[in-house]
Design an enzyme around this catalytic site. Structure first.
Site, PDB file in Angstrom:
ATOM      1  N   GLY A 155      19.256  66.484  56.130  1.00 44.72           N
ATOM      2  CA  GLY A 155      19.213  67.398  54.973  1.00 44.72           C
ATOM      3  C   GLY A 155      18.304  66.934  53.843  1.00 44.72           C
ATOM      4  O   GLY A 155      17.507  67.703  53.317  1.00 44.72           O
ATOM      5  N   HIS A 206      21.401  64.976  60.899  1.00 44.42           N
ATOM      6  CA  HIS A 206      21.707  64.733  59.469  1.00 44.42           C
ATOM      7  C   HIS A 206      20.432  64.393  58.673  1.00 44.42           C
ATOM      8  O   HIS A 206      20.293  63.285  58.144  1.00 44.42           O
ATOM      9  CB  HIS A 206      22.750  63.607  59.335  1.00 44.42           C
ATOM     10  CG  HIS A 206      23.468  63.632  58.017  1.00 44.42           C
ATOM     11  ND1 HIS A 206      24.781  63.231  57.870  1.00 44.42           N
ATOM     12  CD2 HIS A 206      23.074  64.011  56.773  1.00 44.42           C
ATOM     13  CE1 HIS A 206      25.144  63.349  56.601  1.00 44.42           C
ATOM     14  NE2 HIS A 206      24.114  63.830  55.912  1.00 44.42           N
ATOM     15  N   ARG A 240      35.952  76.691  44.783  1.00 42.20           N
ATOM     16  CA  ARG A 240      37.214  76.482  44.043  1.00 42.20           C
ATOM     17  C   ARG A 240      37.166  77.160  42.685  1.00 42.20           C
ATOM     18  O   ARG A 240      38.106  77.802  42.257  1.00 42.20           O
ATOM     19  CB  ARG A 240      37.433  74.983  43.810  1.00 42.20           C
ATOM     20  CG  ARG A 240      38.164  74.304  44.922  1.00 42.20           C
ATOM     21  CD  ARG A 240      38.319  72.866  44.607  1.00 42.20           C
ATOM     22  NE  ARG A 240      37.012  72.316  44.194  1.00 42.20           N
ATOM     23  CZ  ARG A 240      36.800  71.077  43.836  1.00 42.20           C
ATOM     24  NH1 ARG A 240      37.783  70.227  43.812  1.00 42.20           N
ATOM     25  NH2 ARG A 240      35.593  70.642  43.504  1.00 42.20           N
ATOM     26  N   GLU A 247      28.887  61.181  64.037  1.00 40.63           N
ATOM     27  CA  GLU A 247      27.439  60.959  63.960  1.00 40.63           C
ATOM     28  C   GLU A 247      27.115  59.533  64.370  1.00 40.63           C
ATOM     29  O   GLU A 247      27.748  58.610  63.833  1.00 40.63           O
ATOM     30  CB  GLU A 247      26.941  61.227  62.534  1.00 40.63           C
ATOM     31  CG  GLU A 247      27.107  62.685  62.149  1.00 40.63           C
ATOM     32  CD  GLU A 247      26.633  63.009  60.724  1.00 40.63           C
ATOM     33  OE1 GLU A 247      26.066  62.135  60.052  1.00 40.63           O
ATOM     34  OE2 GLU A 247      26.855  64.149  60.300  1.00 40.63           O
ATOM     35  N   ILE A 296      23.672  72.495  45.540  1.00 43.90           N
ATOM     36  CA  ILE A 296      22.938  72.850  46.764  1.00 43.90           C
ATOM     37  C   ILE A 296      23.190  74.315  47.126  1.00 43.90           C
ATOM     38  O   ILE A 296      22.268  75.045  47.506  1.00 43.90           O
ATOM     39  CB  ILE A 296      23.295  71.879  47.926  1.00 43.90           C
ATOM     40  CG1 ILE A 296      22.842  70.460  47.550  1.00 43.90           C
ATOM     41  CG2 ILE A 296      22.656  72.323  49.244  1.00 43.90           C
ATOM     42  CD1 ILE A 296      23.319  69.352  48.480  1.00 43.90           C
ATOM     43  N   GLY A 315      28.035  74.581  44.722  1.00 46.19           N
ATOM     44  CA  GLY A 315      27.597  73.491  43.843  1.00 46.19           C
ATOM     45  C   GLY A 315      26.089  73.590  43.687  1.00 46.19           C
ATOM     46  O   GLY A 315      25.502  74.651  43.925  1.00 46.19           O
ATOM     47  N   ARG A 361      29.449  68.604  55.403  1.00 42.36           N
ATOM     48  CA  ARG A 361      29.902  67.445  56.165  1.00 42.36           C
ATOM     49  C   ARG A 361      30.500  67.935  57.476  1.00 42.36           C
ATOM     50  O   ARG A 361      31.155  68.983  57.524  1.00 42.36           O
ATOM     51  CB  ARG A 361      30.989  66.672  55.400  1.00 42.36           C
ATOM     52  CG  ARG A 361      30.476  65.751  54.340  1.00 42.36           C
ATOM     53  CD  ARG A 361      29.728  64.541  54.924  1.00 42.36           C
ATOM     54  NE  ARG A 361      29.200  63.682  53.876  1.00 42.36           N
ATOM     55  CZ  ARG A 361      27.970  63.782  53.371  1.00 42.36           C
ATOM     56  NH1 ARG A 361      27.129  64.693  53.792  1.00 42.36           N
ATOM     57  NH2 ARG A 361      27.560  62.949  52.418  1.00 42.36           N
ATOM     58  N   ILE A 389      25.574  72.401  56.333  1.00 44.31           N
ATOM     59  CA  ILE A 389      24.779  71.285  55.793  1.00 44.31           C
ATOM     60  C   ILE A 389      25.653  70.434  54.861  1.00 44.31           C
ATOM     61  O   ILE A 389      25.143  69.650  54.071  1.00 44.31           O
ATOM     62  CB  ILE A 389      23.500  71.765  55.056  1.00 44.31           C
ATOM     63  CG1 ILE A 389      23.836  72.777  53.939  1.00 44.31           C
ATOM     64  CG2 ILE A 389      22.497  72.349  56.017  1.00 44.31           C
ATOM     65  CD1 ILE A 389      22.664  73.057  52.992  1.00 44.31           C
TER      66      ILE A 389
HETATM   67  C1  8YV Z   1      22.143  61.418  52.864  1.00 45.38           C
HETATM   68  C2  8YV Z   1      23.795  63.341  52.524  1.00 45.38           C
HETATM   69  O1  8YV Z   1      20.811  61.224  52.961  1.00 45.38           O
HETATM   70  O2  8YV Z   1      23.489  63.061  50.238  1.00 45.38           O
HETATM   71  C3  8YV Z   1      24.289  63.290  51.137  1.00 45.38           C
HETATM   72  O3  8YV Z   1      25.500  63.473  50.928  1.00 45.38           O
HETATM   73  O4  8YV Z   1      24.479  63.732  53.384  1.00 45.38           O
HETATM   74  C4  8YV Z   1      22.391  62.909  52.820  1.00 45.38           C
HETATM   75  O5  8YV Z   1      21.566  63.425  51.838  1.00 45.38           O
HETATM   76  C5  8YV Z   1      22.728  60.711  54.002  1.00 45.38           C
HETATM   77  O6  8YV Z   1      24.060  60.953  54.052  1.00 45.38           O
HETATM   78  C6  8YV Z   1      22.459  59.209  53.935  1.00 45.38           C
HETATM   79  O7  8YV Z   1      23.441  58.463  53.269  1.00 45.38           O
END
Ligand code: 8YV
Length: 320
Positions: A287, A285, A177, A266, A157, A155, A237, A235
């Protein structure tokens, strides 16, 4: 009168924008999530809510909020929200795509380089007073340059991550996919099956969202197929990985190291075996955690709420 519930402390400049259009109830804590019971009470008469991944927006919750028009999720991933039930109830769900793409890709890259070159171990080595002399293989790691990198989830990212590989003379493989022909042409990335991705990559980088299809995709059978000197980065889930299987695979030497920004649970439990492994770099977490990007994510949530409460279309809906 509209009411907006904000489940975390955010800067006043954003609250002020929301106060122009509604009564705003804020859970003024930076690191403690709004307790579920409190949230369920607060949303009873709310027309909008600004939430983070800490809030589970399920059927029970949506049943409690008959006036709700929008749930603005401060994240690009929305596995914390039942978007189908929300849709049935006419509740718009929005996320924060694009604004966090580069920052999250950058963190993924940081984790890859940090695990490859054993940066955390090296720093601890000094802190622990172990540095007595130079040695030919002291803390020797693995080159990213010239390696094969396999990206799971191409995607926004995944693509931003692949772009960063350009200066590293890598072979880029990906599994997604759908084929991404533009990316294949632009970056010379090659689509491969999931098994080929595991078998051929020196670095396997997961940037995928959590879905029924990706849940525990990285399990014992996947880790068995990886090269014994490969490195796994996540990075996306946490629940895409079966962590028990990952720990076993690292113990058996089925892969060399891992770098995880996302965990099955988490915050991670302090007695989790991964925290004792020198070849596992675990982050809380972070990212999308640059000041600029977090501001942009919050502003996008605010703009989505303003749009929907003003009877306009949401900017970044996920269930329209
Ligand atoms: C969020 C993330 O900052 O955007 C996402 O899906 O995992 C992170 O960038 C974090 O989950 C806070 O809700």
């Amino acid at each position: 009168m509209n009411k907006i519930v904000v489940t975390r402390q955010i800067p006043q400049k954003f609250i002020a924008q929301l106060e122009e259009i509604a009564e705003v109830e804020v859970w003024n804590e930076k690191f403690i999530p709004m307790p579920r019971e409190k949230f369920l009470l607060s949303i009873k008469d709310a027309t909008a809510c600004f939430v983070t991944l800490s809030e589970k927006i399920d059927e029970t919750c949506l049943n409690e909020a008959p006036n709700l028009k929008i749930v603005a999720n401060m994240a690009v991933g929305f596995d914390n929200i039942d978007i189908d039930v929300a849709k049935q109830k006419g509740v718009t769900v929005t996320n924060t795509p694009e604004v966090l793409t580069e920052t999250t890709a950058e963190l993924g890259f940081t984790l890859m380089l940090a695990t490859a070159r054993r940066i955390v171990e090296a720093e601890q080595y000094i802190q622990e007073g172990q540095w007595k002399s130079w040695g030919p293989y002291l803390l020797s790691g693995k080159d990213v340059y010239g390696s094969t990198v396999g990206i799971f989830g191409m995607g926004d990212i995944g693509k931003a991550f692949a772009k960063r590989l350009k200066g590293f003379n890598t072979k880029i493989l990906y599994h997604n996919r759908s084929r991404q022909e533009a990316t294949e042409n632009e970056l010379g990335a090659t689509w491969v099956s999931f098994d080929e991705l595991l078998e051929e990559s020196d670095f396997v980088v997961c940037t995928a969202p959590l879905t029924d299809e990706t849940k525990h995709k990285f399990n014992a059978s996947a880790f068995e197929k990886m090269k014994s000197d490969s490195i796994f980065i996540n990075i996306g889930r946490g629940a895409i990985v079966n962590e028990e299987d990952l720990v076993n695979a690292l113990n058996k030497g089925q892969l060399l190291a891992c770098g995880l920004d996302v965990l099955e649970q988490e915050p991670i439990a302090m007695d989790h075996p991964l925290l004792k492994m020198p070849n596992a770099v675990i982050l809380p977490h972070i990212g999308s955690a640059s000041e600029n990007t977090r501001n942009n994510m919050i502003q996008l949530c605010v703009d989505n709420i303003k749009a929907v409460l003003n009877n306009k279309s949401a900017i970044t809906p996920v269930n329209s």
